[in-house]
Write a protein that holds these residues in place. Structure first.
Motif, PDB file in Angstrom:
ATOM      1  N   SER A 126      50.861  42.301  33.510  1.00 19.98           N
ATOM      2  CA  SER A 126      49.858  41.395  34.065  1.00 19.98           C
ATOM      3  C   SER A 126      49.418  41.942  35.420  1.00 19.98           C
ATOM      4  CB  SER A 126      50.426  39.986  34.234  1.00 19.98           C
ATOM      5  OG  SER A 126      51.548  40.005  35.105  1.00 19.98           O
ATOM      6  N   THR A 127      48.194  41.610  35.789  1.00 22.96           N
ATOM      7  CA  THR A 127      47.649  42.091  37.061  1.00 22.96           C
ATOM      8  C   THR A 127      46.946  40.952  37.781  1.00 22.96           C
ATOM      9  OG1 THR A 127      47.306  44.330  36.187  1.00 22.96           O
ATOM     10  CG2 THR A 127      46.091  43.734  38.181  1.00 22.96           C
ATOM     11  N   VAL A 128      47.192  40.838  39.070  1.00 18.02           N
ATOM     12  CA  VAL A 128      46.470  39.887  39.906  1.00 18.02           C
ATOM     13  C   VAL A 128      45.868  40.653  41.070  1.00 18.02           C
ATOM     14  CG1 VAL A 128      47.996  37.986  39.286  1.00 18.02           C
ATOM     15  CG2 VAL A 128      48.484  39.327  41.338  1.00 18.02           C
ATOM     16  N   TRP A 129      44.828  40.070  41.662  1.00 15.56           N
ATOM     17  CA  TRP A 129      44.201  40.620  42.855  1.00 15.56           C
ATOM     18  C   TRP A 129      44.479  39.692  44.032  1.00 15.56           C
ATOM     19  CZ3 TRP A 129      41.734  45.300  43.351  1.00 15.56           C
ATOM     20  CH2 TRP A 129      41.512  46.000  42.162  1.00 15.56           C
ATOM     21  N   ASP A 130      44.927  40.279  45.138  1.00 15.20           N
ATOM     22  CA  ASP A 130      45.323  39.505  46.310  1.00 15.20           C
ATOM     23  C   ASP A 130      44.536  39.916  47.543  1.00 15.20           C
ATOM     24  OD1 ASP A 130      47.377  38.005  45.061  1.00 15.20           O
ATOM     25  OD2 ASP A 130      48.712  39.742  45.176  1.00 15.20           O
ATOM     26  N   GLY A 185      37.465  44.174  59.132  1.00 18.82           N
ATOM     27  CA  GLY A 185      38.850  44.559  59.334  1.00 18.82           C
ATOM     28  C   GLY A 185      39.790  43.385  59.480  1.00 18.82           C
ATOM     29  N   GLU A 186      39.376  42.203  59.065  1.00 14.46           N
ATOM     30  CA  GLU A 186      40.225  41.015  59.188  1.00 14.46           C
ATOM     31  C   GLU A 186      41.113  40.804  57.971  1.00 14.46           C
ATOM     32  OE1 GLU A 186      37.658  37.768  59.948  1.00 14.46           O
ATOM     33  OE2 GLU A 186      37.129  38.414  61.991  1.00 14.46           O
ATOM     34  N   ALA A 187      40.695  41.315  56.803  1.00 19.40           N
ATOM     35  CA  ALA A 187      41.458  41.128  55.572  1.00 19.40           C
ATOM     36  C   ALA A 187      41.350  42.387  54.731  1.00 19.40           C
ATOM     37  CB  ALA A 187      40.936  39.922  54.792  1.00 19.40           C
ATOM     38  N   ALA A 188      42.244  42.508  53.785  1.00 15.97           N
ATOM     39  CA  ALA A 188      42.220  43.641  52.857  1.00 15.97           C
ATOM     40  C   ALA A 188      42.521  43.151  51.454  1.00 15.97           C
ATOM     41  CB  ALA A 188      43.215  44.708  53.279  1.00 15.97           C
ATOM     42  N   LEU A 189      42.105  43.939  50.493  1.00 17.54           N
ATOM     43  CA  LEU A 189      42.187  43.591  49.084  1.00 17.54           C
ATOM     44  C   LEU A 189      43.083  44.590  48.379  1.00 17.54           C
ATOM     45  CD1 LEU A 189      40.702  41.781  46.820  1.00 17.54           C
ATOM     46  CD2 LEU A 189      39.145  43.731  46.622  1.00 17.54           C
ATOM     47  N   PHE A 190      43.963  44.118  47.497  1.00 14.65           N
ATOM     48  CA  PHE A 190      44.753  45.027  46.673  1.00 14.65           C
ATOM     49  C   PHE A 190      45.136  44.329  45.381  1.00 14.65           C
ATOM     50  CE2 PHE A 190      47.855  42.826  49.349  1.00 14.65           C
ATOM     51  CZ  PHE A 190      48.853  42.457  48.447  1.00 14.65           C
ATOM     52  N   LEU A 195      63.654  48.054  38.826  1.00 20.90           N
ATOM     53  CA  LEU A 195      62.678  49.082  39.207  1.00 20.90           C
ATOM     54  C   LEU A 195      61.425  48.985  38.356  1.00 20.90           C
ATOM     55  CD1 LEU A 195      61.914  51.797  40.674  1.00 20.90           C
ATOM     56  CD2 LEU A 195      62.953  52.938  38.699  1.00 20.90           C
ATOM     57  N   ILE A 196      61.600  48.898  37.054  1.00 22.73           N
ATOM     58  CA  ILE A 196      60.468  48.937  36.136  1.00 22.73           C
ATOM     59  C   ILE A 196      59.627  47.668  36.220  1.00 22.73           C
ATOM     60  CG2 ILE A 196      59.816  49.089  33.694  1.00 22.73           C
ATOM     61  CD1 ILE A 196      62.459  50.707  33.309  1.00 22.73           C
ATOM     62  N   THR A 197      60.276  46.522  36.463  1.00 23.70           N
ATOM     63  CA  THR A 197      59.536  45.254  36.499  1.00 23.70           C
ATOM     64  C   THR A 197      59.110  44.851  37.906  1.00 23.70           C
ATOM     65  OG1 THR A 197      61.598  43.979  36.659  1.00 23.70           O
ATOM     66  CG2 THR A 197      60.715  44.395  34.453  1.00 23.70           C
ATOM     67  N   ALA A 198      59.467  45.625  38.919  1.00 31.53           N
ATOM     68  CA  ALA A 198      59.049  45.297  40.281  1.00 31.53           C
ATOM     69  C   ALA A 198      57.533  45.403  40.402  1.00 31.53           C
ATOM     70  CB  ALA A 198      59.717  46.231  41.281  1.00 31.53           C
ATOM     71  N   PRO A 199      56.900  44.567  41.229  1.00 33.67           N
ATOM     72  CA  PRO A 199      55.449  44.642  41.412  1.00 33.67           C
ATOM     73  C   PRO A 199      54.998  46.034  41.870  1.00 33.67           C
ATOM     74  CG  PRO A 199      56.326  42.644  42.401  1.00 33.67           C
ATOM     75  CD  PRO A 199      57.510  43.469  42.006  1.00 33.67           C
ATOM     76  N   ARG A 200      53.899  46.496  41.319  1.00 32.98           N
ATOM     77  CA  ARG A 200      53.316  47.789  41.701  1.00 32.98           C
ATOM     78  C   ARG A 200      51.944  47.518  42.299  1.00 32.98           C
ATOM     79  NH1 ARG A 200      55.183  51.796  36.673  1.00 32.98           N
ATOM     80  NH2 ARG A 200      57.325  50.967  36.534  1.00 32.98           N
ATOM     81  N   ARG A 201      51.830  47.783  43.587  1.00 31.56           N
ATOM     82  CA  ARG A 201      50.625  47.396  44.331  1.00 31.56           C
ATOM     83  C   ARG A 201      49.720  48.587  44.570  1.00 31.56           C
ATOM     84  NH1 ARG A 201      55.053  44.652  46.154  1.00 31.56           N
ATOM     85  NH2 ARG A 201      54.888  42.373  46.103  1.00 31.56           N
ATOM     86  N   SER A 202      48.425  48.331  44.469  1.00 32.51           N
ATOM     87  CA  SER A 202      47.440  49.363  44.781  1.00 32.51           C
ATOM     88  C   SER A 202      47.267  49.477  46.291  1.00 32.51           C
ATOM     89  CB  SER A 202      46.104  49.016  44.124  1.00 32.51           C
ATOM     90  OG  SER A 202      45.530  47.861  44.732  1.00 32.51           O
ATOM     91  N   ASP A 203      46.427  50.389  46.718  1.00 31.56           N
ATOM     92  CA  ASP A 203      46.145  50.559  48.145  1.00 31.56           C
ATOM     93  C   ASP A 203      45.389  49.351  48.681  1.00 31.56           C
ATOM     94  OD1 ASP A 203      47.208  53.077  47.718  1.00 31.56           O
ATOM     95  OD2 ASP A 203      45.242  53.989  47.399  1.00 31.56           O
ATOM     96  N   ALA A 204      45.676  49.014  49.929  1.00 29.63           N
ATOM     97  CA  ALA A 204      44.980  47.904  50.581  1.00 29.63           C
ATOM     98  C   ALA A 204      43.667  48.419  51.173  1.00 29.63           C
ATOM     99  CB  ALA A 204      45.858  47.313  51.676  1.00 29.63           C
ATOM    100  N   VAL A 205      42.548  47.807  50.750  1.00 27.78           N
ATOM    101  CA  VAL A 205      41.207  48.222  51.188  1.00 27.78           C
ATOM    102  C   VAL A 205      40.630  47.128  52.084  1.00 27.78           C
ATOM    103  CG1 VAL A 205      38.914  48.936  50.456  1.00 27.78           C
ATOM    104  CG2 VAL A 205      40.908  49.486  49.036  1.00 27.78           C
ATOM    105  N   PRO A 206      40.331  47.433  53.347  1.00 23.17           N
ATOM    106  CA  PRO A 206      39.893  46.385  54.279  1.00 23.17           C
ATOM    107  C   PRO A 206      38.442  45.987  54.069  1.00 23.17           C
ATOM    108  CG  PRO A 206      39.881  48.503  55.376  1.00 23.17           C
ATOM    109  CD  PRO A 206      40.460  48.750  54.005  1.00 23.17           C
ATOM    110  N   ASN A 207      38.124  44.742  54.455  1.00 23.60           N
ATOM    111  CA  ASN A 207      36.729  44.311  54.453  1.00 23.60           C
ATOM    112  C   ASN A 207      36.025  44.880  55.696  1.00 23.60           C
ATOM    113  OD1 ASN A 207      37.657  42.717  56.551  1.00 23.60           O
ATOM    114  ND2 ASN A 207      37.232  40.759  55.558  1.00 23.60           N
ATOM    115  N   PRO A 208      34.704  44.771  55.781  1.00 27.37           N
ATOM    116  CA  PRO A 208      33.978  45.410  56.890  1.00 27.37           C
ATOM    117  C   PRO A 208      34.432  45.004  58.287  1.00 27.37           C
ATOM    118  CG  PRO A 208      32.452  44.809  55.144  1.00 27.37           C
ATOM    119  CD  PRO A 208      33.779  44.231  54.758  1.00 27.37           C
TER     120      PRO A 208
END
Length: 762
Positions: free
Chosen positions: A90-94, A72-77, A57-70
């Motif tokens: 550690s943090t990565v952006w996807d 609507g084809e992709a989103a960033l989180f 639970l503690i080490t599972a990835p914690r993802r932010s909200d997905a924010v779409p590009n103008p």
């Protein structure tokens, strides 16, 4: 099967398995590799599920909200993850393709703190760099793009302190107006902790009430919203404008004494908004003319982005359009697409933090009465966003132990009843897409993150992502682990969740874990938690029952409000009846060896149960940050809370405070059940003396008890290393007394402790 139903049954299996041969017996499995996984059972064969452990639970990835590009084809989180090997996060952006669901990494640069899409570009990005090459304690704004994040990026602005909450708008001239927030001195200068002069004395002096809040002693600094502008230069790059070149951003809050935004402890960028044309900023602040400890009143302020005028309250006591009698907390300002209207939420009662929120719409520049939408609707929205055409608002509302999206016309009358178009789970965020769909990020009891699309006409249209499909530690979890039921409570039917352990077998019996939520105006909801996670508890070998008794939110005002001055009556009766219902109706639940746990108001209720007959029905109890001594409630900081819930002041209505006193002698004399008490030093809402008092009483009465204390935690335990100890102690405690420890070799044990136990008893 509809996409909505697929969302509710998401997450069972991933790969195609044709056959398996074990000692000559053939078991055939057939699975369909769909985005919404569903088991096609062959006979009664089910693959064993993997139990969710505290470490997972503690080490599972914690993802932010997905924010779409103008487009609507992709989103960033972002995805954050903690390691017990390195003891670091550690943090990565996807980027996620919203059609295929394919995820690709944008950057793993740990200095990238926040990213927003840059204007109308599908690839342009603006982000906050958490360090500053020139100013210790400052941050920077950088511009980059998705096609080549590392090589294309460049610095656009140097900011003089630690800022966050980036929001942007493109102006008519093409400039980028932006907002951030940070700490401010009274003169409007940004506060930089690293550059601040350290005083020689540590003394604090106060002349007014509200000396500390949540986990912080109040100082002369406060939160403020700052504005700035990036201009496009001849080189084609963006750079700072006149506001920053003068030496600082423009502080939009400090010009009016006693304003603060975002408002702590929960305040964030949802407390302010920038109009799409970049001209206006709206923000929430507590009422500057009232004592903060005794009321919840707050207003929505409007101010030009350039700070050329002082902010003015659109719904303050002297504002011409303020609705009569509406004096409570305001929140969630949201500008319409044409920048001409401003929606916001507000409570009516000036001293009730759980009052129902109602949606209001203000027309900028108008002196007419502010319009109210769906005034008679018996639900309390938490957020509102306009649809792209400005004709409707999409609202996020707690409803029957879920957080659902509803659609509400912008001209709805008082009697209008909004309809929901999402169902299971809890919505965390949502964004308009150009095709009319809504991109939703959410969670559920069985998954830490879902990303899907929905429309008001069709409901859920496509499930794009669910964490339990891809995160190894969560792959044993599915919607089949969760159920719900209603039972007859003290005065109305009461809802309850039921959560099953891994490899649940209805023909066997499992000890009861009776979970009581906090609040008291709160709920046990269909959402993921990294602290009190139902599946972690269940997978020790329990069936978890989580009721929503009197005081719970999301089931209408009456159920919520009836707990006022009734902390130990209706809710306690509901819980007794819930325990009896479980005992009489679920053969697979062993109530004789059951345990109970709760935090905050749930901690109070555990303490109350300990001194009442229901306490004898459990083998062990766990209370986290619960009140114990009735008279100690006056030591809290948010005095409006106790004055509302006990119908008056501490001196004029003392009998109300003492009516539900777990420390009364008649209750202490009943205490007999082993109890773990958890209380942390920085919990100023429920000070540490409450936990110490209970521990002293139980020890002197000879009741088996243990105190778990964290000097660096507040009302919650959030540090990952502390969380691991918390889980080890809590689960080890209940496992010891329920019998799980003896029957399940994989269960957490108190012998697993990673910190020394202090015992000075002879």
């Amino acid at each position: 099967m509809s996409p909505q139903k697929r969302l509710n049954t998401l997450g069972l299996f991933v790969n195609l398995v044709l056959s398996a041969f074990i000692f000559g017996s053939v078991c055939a499995y057939l699975f369909v590799n769909m985005r919404t996984f569903q088991l096609l059972a062959i006979g009664s064969v089910v693959l064993p599920a993997v139990a969710l452990t505290p470490e997972q639970l503690i080490t599972a990835p914690r993802r932010s909200d997905a924010v779409p590009n103008p487009s609507g084809e992709a989103a960033l989180f972002s995805t954050g993850q903690y390691s017990f090997e390195s003891h670091e996060s550690s943090t990565v952006w996807d980027l996620i393709d919203l059609k295929s669901g394919k995820i690709s990494q944008l950057t793993n640069d740990s200095n990238v703190a926040e990213i927003v899409w840059l204007g109308s570009s599908d690839s342009g990005l603006l982000y906050i760099n958490s360090t500053n090459a020139d100013i210790p304690g400052g941050v920077e704004l950088w511009v980059s793009n998705t096609t080549d994040f590392e090589k294309s990026r460049y610095k656009a602005a140097s900011l003089p302190a630690s800022f966050s909450g980036l929001k942007t708008a493109i102006t008519e001239s093409g400039d980028i107006n932006f907002l951030v927030y940070g700490q401010s001195y009274g003169n409007g200068t940004a506060y930089n902790k690293e550059l601040a002069m350290k005083p020689f004395s540590t003394a604090r002096i106060y002349d007014s009430i509200y000396v500390r809040h949540w986990d912080t002693w109040l100082t002369t600094t406060f939160n403020a919203v700052f504005s700035g502008t990036l201009e496009e230069k001849k080189s084609g790059q963006w750079a700072t404008s006149r506001y920053i070149s003068k030496g600082s951003l423009k502080n939009l809050v400090s010009s009016v004494k006693n304003l603060e935004s975002p408002y702590p402890p929960y305040g964030d960028s949802s407390d302010y908004d920038i109009s799409p044309d970049g001209k206006w900023v709206a923000f929430k602040s507590k009422a500057p003319e009232l004592p903060r400890a005794n009321n919840t009143a707050s207003y929505i302020y409007l101010v030009p982005h350039d700070g050329s005028q002082n902010p003015g309250a659109i719904n303050g006591p002297d504002s011409p359009g303020t609705p009569d009698g509406v004096k409570g907390d305001s929140s969630g300002p949201a500008f319409s697409p044409d920048s001409e209207r401003l929606a916001y939420l507000q409570m009516t009662d000036v001293a009730y933090e759980a009052d129902r929120r109602t949606l209001y719409v203000y027309t900028i520049g108008s002196k007419q009465t502010i319009s109210v939408l769906a005034k008679d609707w018996d639900r309390s929205p938490s957020a509102a966003k306009w649809t792209a055409d400005g004709k409707n608002l999409i609202i996020n509302t707690e409803d029957r132990a879920r957080n659902r999206l509803f659609i509400l016309p912008a001209d709805a009358d008082d009697e209008f009843k909004p309809r929901n178009f999402t169902d299971g789970g809890s919505v965390a965020s949502y964004y308009n897409l150009p095709n009319g769909e809504i991109l939703v990020s959410g969670s559920a009891i069985w998954t830490s993150r879902t990303i899907y699309t929905a429309t008001p006409e069709k409901g859920v249209t496509n499930v794009i992502f669910s964490a339990n499909e891809v995160d190894p530690g969560l792959k044993g979890i599915s919607p089949a682990d969760v159920d719900e039921f209603y039972y007859e409570g003290n005065w109305t039917d009461i809802h309850s969740w039921i959560i099953y352990p891994a490899n649940f077998d209805k023909s066997k019996t499992y000890p009861l874990l009776f979970y009581i939520h906090g609040g008291p105006q709160g709920s046990s909801a269909d959402s993921w938690s990294t602290r009190w996670n139902y599946k972690v508890w269940a997978d020790q070998g329990y069936v978890v029952v989580a009721p929503n008794p009197t005081g719970s939110t999301g089931f209408g005002d009456k159920l919520t409000d009836m707990i006022t001055n009734n902390w130990g009556s209706y809710p306690y009766d509901d819980l007794v009846k819930g325990w009896e219902f479980v005992r009489d109706n679920f053969d697979f639940i062993d109530t004789d060896n059951g345990v109970a746990a709760g935090a905050s108001y749930g901690g109070f209720m555990i303490n109350w149960i300990q001194g009442n007959p229901l306490g004898r029905k459990f083998k062990a109890l766990v209370s986290h940050d619960g009140t114990f001594v009735a008279d100690a409630k006056i030591s809290t900081e948010e005095l409006w809370f106790i004055e509302h819930d006990f119908n008056g002041t501490f001196w004029a209505n003392r009998d109300n405070y003492r009516r539900w006193d777990p420390s009364a002698p008649e209750h202490i004399l009943q205490m007999d059940t082993p109890q773990l008490i958890i209380h942390s030093d920085l919990d100023f809402r429920l000070p540490i003396s409450e936990g110490l008092s209970l521990f002293n009483v139980l020890q002197m009465r000879g009741v088996p008890s243990r105190l778990l204390n964290f000097p660096d935690e507040n009302h919650w335990v959030t540090n990952q290393e502390n969380s691991l100890v918390w889980h080890q102690q809590v689960l080890g405690w209940i496992n010891k007394y329920s019998g799980i420890g003896a029957s399940n070799p994989n269960a957490v044990s108190l012998d697993d402790t990673i910190v020394p136990v202090v015992d000075y008893n002879p």
